[in-house]
Design an enzyme around this catalytic site. Structure first.
Site, PDB file in Angstrom:
ATOM      1  N   LYS A  45       0.826  -1.260   0.078  1.00  0.00           N
ATOM      2  CA  LYS A  45       0.111  -0.045  -0.041  1.00  0.00           C
ATOM      3  C   LYS A  45       0.709   1.291  -0.102  1.00  0.00           C
ATOM      4  O   LYS A  45       0.345   2.159  -0.513  1.00  0.00           O
ATOM      5  CB  LYS A  45      -1.009  -0.103   1.120  1.00  0.00           C
ATOM      6  CG  LYS A  45      -2.053  -1.182   1.055  1.00  0.00           C
ATOM      7  CD  LYS A  45      -3.126  -1.061   2.190  1.00  0.00           C
ATOM      8  CE  LYS A  45      -4.265  -2.356   1.869  1.00  0.00           C
ATOM      9  NZ  LYS A  45      -5.305  -2.102   2.889  1.00  0.00           N
TER      10      LYS A  45
ATOM     11  N   GLY B 216      -5.799   1.261  18.308  1.00  0.00           N
ATOM     12  CA  GLY B 216      -4.440   1.132  17.264  1.00  0.00           C
ATOM     13  C   GLY B 216      -4.334   2.703  16.785  1.00  0.00           C
ATOM     14  O   GLY B 216      -5.304   3.548  16.500  1.00  0.00           O
TER      15      GLY B 216
ATOM     16  N   ARG C  68      -1.162   1.705  22.402  1.00  0.00           N
ATOM     17  CA  ARG C  68      -0.060   1.172  23.588  1.00  0.00           C
ATOM     18  C   ARG C  68       0.829   2.174  23.333  1.00  0.00           C
ATOM     19  O   ARG C  68       1.356   2.784  24.485  1.00  0.00           O
ATOM     20  CB  ARG C  68       0.393  -0.319  23.083  1.00  0.00           C
ATOM     21  CG  ARG C  68      -0.505  -1.363  23.243  1.00  0.00           C
ATOM     22  CD  ARG C  68       0.149  -2.654  23.091  1.00  0.00           C
ATOM     23  NE  ARG C  68       0.599  -2.648  21.683  1.00  0.00           N
ATOM     24  CZ  ARG C  68       1.318  -3.644  20.978  1.00  0.00           C
ATOM     25  NH1 ARG C  68       1.126  -4.926  21.800  1.00  0.00           N
ATOM     26  NH2 ARG C  68       2.008  -3.472  19.810  1.00  0.00           N
TER      27      ARG C  68
ATOM     28  N   GLY D 161     -15.191  -7.215  10.046  1.00  0.00           N
ATOM     29  CA  GLY D 161     -15.173  -6.510   8.990  1.00  0.00           C
ATOM     30  C   GLY D 161     -15.395  -6.726   7.506  1.00  0.00           C
ATOM     31  O   GLY D 161     -14.964  -6.377   6.581  1.00  0.00           O
TER      32      GLY D 161
HETATM   33  P1  ATR Z   1      -2.012  -1.624  10.345  1.00  0.00           P
HETATM   34  O1  ATR Z   1      -1.453  -0.978   8.888  1.00  0.00           O
HETATM   35  O2  ATR Z   1      -2.713  -3.057  10.268  1.00  0.00           O
HETATM   36  O3  ATR Z   1      -2.893  -0.911  11.128  1.00  0.00           O
HETATM   37  P2  ATR Z   1       0.340  -1.088  11.777  1.00  0.00           P
HETATM   38  O4  ATR Z   1       0.676   0.104  11.206  1.00  0.00           O
HETATM   39  O5  ATR Z   1       1.544  -2.392  12.001  1.00  0.00           O
HETATM   40  O6  ATR Z   1      -0.704  -2.105  11.373  1.00  0.00           O
HETATM   41  O7  ATR Z   1      -0.117  -0.920  13.208  1.00  0.00           O
HETATM   42  C1  ATR Z   1      -0.757  -1.998  14.211  1.00  0.00           C
HETATM   43  C2  ATR Z   1      -1.575  -1.207  15.174  1.00  0.00           C
HETATM   44  O8  ATR Z   1      -2.073  -2.234  16.239  1.00  0.00           O
HETATM   45  C3  ATR Z   1      -0.405  -0.143  16.174  1.00  0.00           C
HETATM   46  O9  ATR Z   1      -1.177   0.736  16.835  1.00  0.00           O
HETATM   47  C4  ATR Z   1       0.019  -1.520  17.339  1.00  0.00           C
HETATM   48  O10 ATR Z   1       0.085  -0.608  18.597  1.00  0.00           O
HETATM   49  P3  ATR Z   1       1.611  -0.176  18.721  1.00  0.00           P
HETATM   50  O11 ATR Z   1       1.574   1.268  18.010  1.00  0.00           O
HETATM   51  O12 ATR Z   1       1.331   0.253  20.293  1.00  0.00           O
HETATM   52  O13 ATR Z   1       2.652  -1.085  18.558  1.00  0.00           O
HETATM   53  C5  ATR Z   1      -1.358  -1.926  17.403  1.00  0.00           C
HETATM   54  N1  ATR Z   1      -1.461  -3.372  18.182  1.00  0.00           N
HETATM   55  C6  ATR Z   1      -0.759  -4.368  17.550  1.00  0.00           C
HETATM   56  N2  ATR Z   1      -1.018  -5.351  18.220  1.00  0.00           N
HETATM   57  C7  ATR Z   1      -1.595  -4.978  19.527  1.00  0.00           C
HETATM   58  C8  ATR Z   1      -2.133  -5.537  20.658  1.00  0.00           C
HETATM   59  N3  ATR Z   1      -1.939  -7.128  21.019  1.00  0.00           N
HETATM   60  N4  ATR Z   1      -2.910  -5.009  21.730  1.00  0.00           N
HETATM   61  C9  ATR Z   1      -3.027  -3.553  21.212  1.00  0.00           C
HETATM   62  N5  ATR Z   1      -2.878  -3.037  20.226  1.00  0.00           N
HETATM   63  C10 ATR Z   1      -2.061  -3.568  19.444  1.00  0.00           C
END
Ligand code: ATR
Length: 280
Positions: A70, A131, A156, A246
């Site tokens: 993307k 997220g 987080r 989704g």
């Molecule tokens: P995407 O493009 O699918 O959104 P990404 O850019 O890698 O994927 O983002 C993943 C998001 O999921 C991030 O906000 C991550 O939190 P952090 O920024 O703190 O790492 C969040 N995420 C992933 N695993 C998680 C979990 N087990 N609990 C809560 N948040 C999670």
């Protein structure tokens, strides 16, 4: 009389076998009587531009883009729509000569699913989104355009949520309050709780207090096809009865792309019905 030659489209990714896009677009083409061919295109991780170039040379009209390309598509495009600019990522392209038009329909697909399919208006509601990655970024402006009372981004890594909140607040057309917080700072009950974190892909439970769920509200996991994810199970245990994943967002973003390419919007109900995985 010979049959017309189908216009060619594809979804590009790595891996690509799992993609439902060919099924969805083929169903849409049948529903709307469009003569088109939609295939899966695998590209090596360093081969996005070469694969798209080759597809265009062979007469391709447009493409959907899935992981991990993307951002490559964002760089490849010559004309980025505001949705793609805000999301920082592209999920649909249209080719016209040397022009590459690029869009991101994920956010608008999510909102259409919430408002039209699930009958969950957002206006005046408290909305929480989990997220602060690409999925959240793409959803923010379409969510804010519905004029919720408030939008809270929880993550987080708090700084990422705060940065996205500032970006979204500045780019929205209205004045909806948007804040970015950590999980421990969450306060009050939300009408709509959206899991746009990637936690469900690894079957993890985000550190979300069950107190955020209102029993009459909606809990929505942007992940598709994982059944009752830990997030949805938490919501169910907190008394939420309106749960969704989704699948509708997947169908609606595809319908947006289809309408953009073909000038006709397909009905999504049959596709959603066929792709629905029970939330158990
Ligand atoms: P995407 O493009 O699918 O959104 P990404 O850019 O890698 O994927 O983002 C993943 C998001 O999921 C991030 O906000 C991550 O939190 P952090 O920024 O703190 O790492 C969040 N995420 C992933 N695993 C998680 C979990 N087990 N609990 C809560 N948040 C999670």
């Amino acid at each position: 009389m010979t049959d017309p030659i189908p216009d060619r489209y594809a979804v590009i990714g790595n891996p690509i076998e799992q993609s439902k896009s060919p099924f969805i677009h083929t169903a849409f083409a049948q529903l709307t009587g469009q003569v088109m061919d939609y295939s899966k295109l695998f590209a090596p991780l360093d081969g996005f531009a070469a694969a798209v170039d080759a597809f265009r040379v062979s007469g391709g009209h447009g493409m959907n883009v899935t992981a991990p390309f993307k951002l490559d598509a964002f760089a490849y495009a010559t004309h980025l729509a505001p949705s793609a600019q805000m999301a920082g990522a592209v999920n649909a392209m249209k080719f016209e000569g040397d022009k590459v038009y690029a869009e991101n329909f994920d956010g608008v697909g999510l909102v259409r699913d919430l408002v039209c399919n699930l009958q969950c208006p957002l206006q005046g509601r408290r909305v929480l989104i989990l997220g602060a990655g690409g999925a959240t970024r793409g959803a923010l402006l379409p969510l804010l355009a519905e004029q919720p009372a408030e939008l809270v981004i929880v993550n987080r890594t708090v700084a990422k949520a705060q940065a996205l909140a500032t970006l979204a607040y500045q780019h929205q057309t209205g004045k909806v309050p948007v804040t970015g917080v950590g999980y421990e700072a969450l306060q009050g009950v939300f009408d709509v709780v959206l899991n746009a974190s990637s936690s469900s892909l690894t079957a993890e439970l985000p550190p979300l207090p069950a107190s955020v769920f209102g029993t009459g509200g909606l809990a929505y996991d942007l992940t598709y096809g994982k059944g009752l994810t830990p997030f949805l199970k938490l919501a169910q245990q907190a008394g939420v009865t309106h749960l969704a994943d989704g699948v509708g967002m997947l169908a609606e973003q595809a319908a947006e792309a289809f309408a953009w390419w073909r000038g006709i919007r397909p009905d999504t109900a049959a596709v959603i019905h066929k792709l629905t995985v029970p939330l158990v």
